[in-house]
Structures are given as structure tokens and as C-alpha cells.
Design a protein around this motif. Structure first.
Motif, short mmCIF file in Angstrom:
data_model
loop_
_atom_site.label_atom_id
_atom_site.label_comp_id
_atom_site.label_asym_id
_atom_site.label_seq_id
_atom_site.Cartn_x
_atom_site.Cartn_y
_atom_site.Cartn_z
N PRO A 50 0.84 -0.97 -0.04
CA PRO A 50 -0.61 -0.11 -0.09
C PRO A 50 0.89 0.98 -0.19
O PRO A 50 1.59 1.15 0.45
N GLY A 51 0.41 2.36 -0.91
CA GLY A 51 0.99 3.24 -1.36
C GLY A 51 2.11 3.32 -1.44
O GLY A 51 3.50 4.76 -2.27
N VAL A 52 3.01 2.49 -1.73
CA VAL A 52 4.46 2.63 -2.42
C VAL A 52 4.73 2.46 -3.99
O VAL A 52 3.55 1.33 -4.61
N ARG A 53 5.15 3.60 -4.68
CA ARG A 53 5.17 3.68 -5.95
C ARG A 53 5.92 2.41 -6.92
O ARG A 53 7.36 2.69 -6.43
N ARG A 54 5.55 1.93 -7.93
CA ARG A 54 6.49 1.13 -8.63
C ARG A 54 6.54 1.37 -9.96
O ARG A 54 5.87 1.36 -10.83
N PRO A 55 7.83 2.36 -9.93
CA PRO A 55 7.10 3.09 -12.34
C PRO A 55 7.47 1.67 -12.71
O PRO A 55 7.56 0.79 -12.24
N VAL A 56 6.18 1.42 -13.80
CA VAL A 56 6.59 0.91 -14.83
C VAL A 56 6.76 2.01 -15.96
O VAL A 56 7.90 1.51 -17.18
N LEU A 57 6.58 2.90 -16.23
CA LEU A 57 6.90 4.09 -17.59
C LEU A 57 7.64 5.47 -17.20
O LEU A 57 7.23 6.35 -17.50
N GLY A 58 8.52 5.24 -16.16
CA GLY A 58 9.49 5.78 -15.84
C GLY A 58 7.95 6.85 -14.53
O GLY A 58 7.25 6.38 -13.87
#
Length: 184
Positions: A50-58
């Protein structure tokens, strides 16, 4: 003396309703969207923190798990029960309308809308904090603008298709606005 043909009224021809095929198309599209939405939400709950962002396209597209108690853009937070009632009304109206469809394009559009509404409605019914107040699982982060899900994508695509169909004059029954005037 030549025979004269009777004058035809200046109205667009009425298309025959597709009948059950229109309803079946709506229901099949809605079922596919709903299943895809629920499967991706289950994956997001199992795979993302939860709340942790994983970049996919920058910074433009990423995965970030949140629980949304409101509508799009977290509007109407705290009014989940109202959003639930609105979703139920949308479901009923789409199903009633689908029985009279004569347009495959409108069947696809209404199927996407119904699937999106049902996908988010399921969350509102079964997720915490409880029935009619459940929070929607969102996990697709669009830049820093908003976070959504597959149901949201289906609803937005349905809205876009509806605008195109209306702009092109395609009615729910499959007829076209002004078709008779163009033929005259």
C-alpha cells in the motif's frame, strides 16, 4: 397521366432492435470487464505494498495500491453509500436499455459501462469498512494525476465511445439522426 408516389415523411428510418443479441453482447462485455477488474485487483492486493509506487513507464505510469473511499479523483469521500446507490441505478438503467439496442457499437459501449460499474460496485459491497461503504481498490497510477483500476478504464472508454456515437448521430436503436434528411 403518370402515377405519383406517396410522399415519405422526413424522419430517419427506424432500425430493428437487435433484441437478445444486444443484451447478450452487453452482458458478455460486462462480464469480461468485471472478471478482469476483479482479477487485477486481487493481483494488486497480493503483489503491491500500500502506498508504495512502482514505476512502469518512468514517472508517467506506475503501480501504486490505494483504497479509495470516494469516486474518481477521490471526489465524494465519505459518501460511499451514495456512490453505491448511483452504481446500482446505472446497472439497472443499462440492463433495461440493453433490451432495446439495435446498435452493436452501443452494445459494446453499454457493456463497458456496466462492467466498470459492477467492478467498482463489488468493491463497495465486499471491501472494508463494510457493505455499502467499501473502499475501491485502485492501483494504476497515471503520473501524479490520479490512481485508478480496470473498471475505471472501462468507464472512461465507454464515455468516450458514447461521445463519438452521439457526435456521429448513431442512436441506441442503430438508426442515424438526420439519415432521412441526408437522403432527401
Amino acid at each position: 397521366m403518370p402515377e405519383s408516389k406517396p410522399a415519405t415523411p422526413d424522419v430517419a428510418p427506424v432500425a430493428r432492435p437487435v433484441g437478445r443479441r444486444g443484451l447478450v453482447t452487453v452482458l458478455v462485455v460486462a462480464a469480461v470487464v468485471t472478471v478482469l477488474d476483479q482479477l487485477t485487483k486481487a493481483w494488486a492486493l497480493a503483489a503491491l505494498d500500500p502506498g508504495v509506487r512502482r514505476p512502469v513507464l518512468g514517472r508517467w505510469l506506475g503501480l501504486q495500491l490505494i483504497s479509495n473511499p470516494g469516486a474518481a479523483l477521490s471526489i465524494a469521500t465519505g459518501m460511499t453509500w451514495v456512490l453505491t446507490v448511483i452504481a446500482v441505478v446505472v446497472v439497472v438503467v443499462v440492463i433495461r436499455t440493453a433490451r432495446q439496442l439495435g446498435s452493436r457499437s452501443w452494445a459494446l459501449t453499454l457493456g463497458l459501462l456496466l462492467g466498470g460499474a459492477v467492478g467498482n460496485l463489488i468493491d463497495r459491497m465486499v471491501r472494508e469498512p463494510g457493505p455499502l461503504r467499501g473502499e475501491v481498490v485502485d492501483f494504476i497510477a497515471y503520473g501524479s494525476w490520479f490512481i485508478g483500476n480496470v473498471a475505471d478504464i472501462a468507464i472512461v472508454v465507454a464515455a468516450g465511445l458514447a461521445m463519438v456515437l452521439v457526435a456521429r448521430g448513431i442512436r441506441l436503436d442503430g438508426g442515424r439522426e438526420g439519415a432521412a434528411r441526408a437522403d432527401a
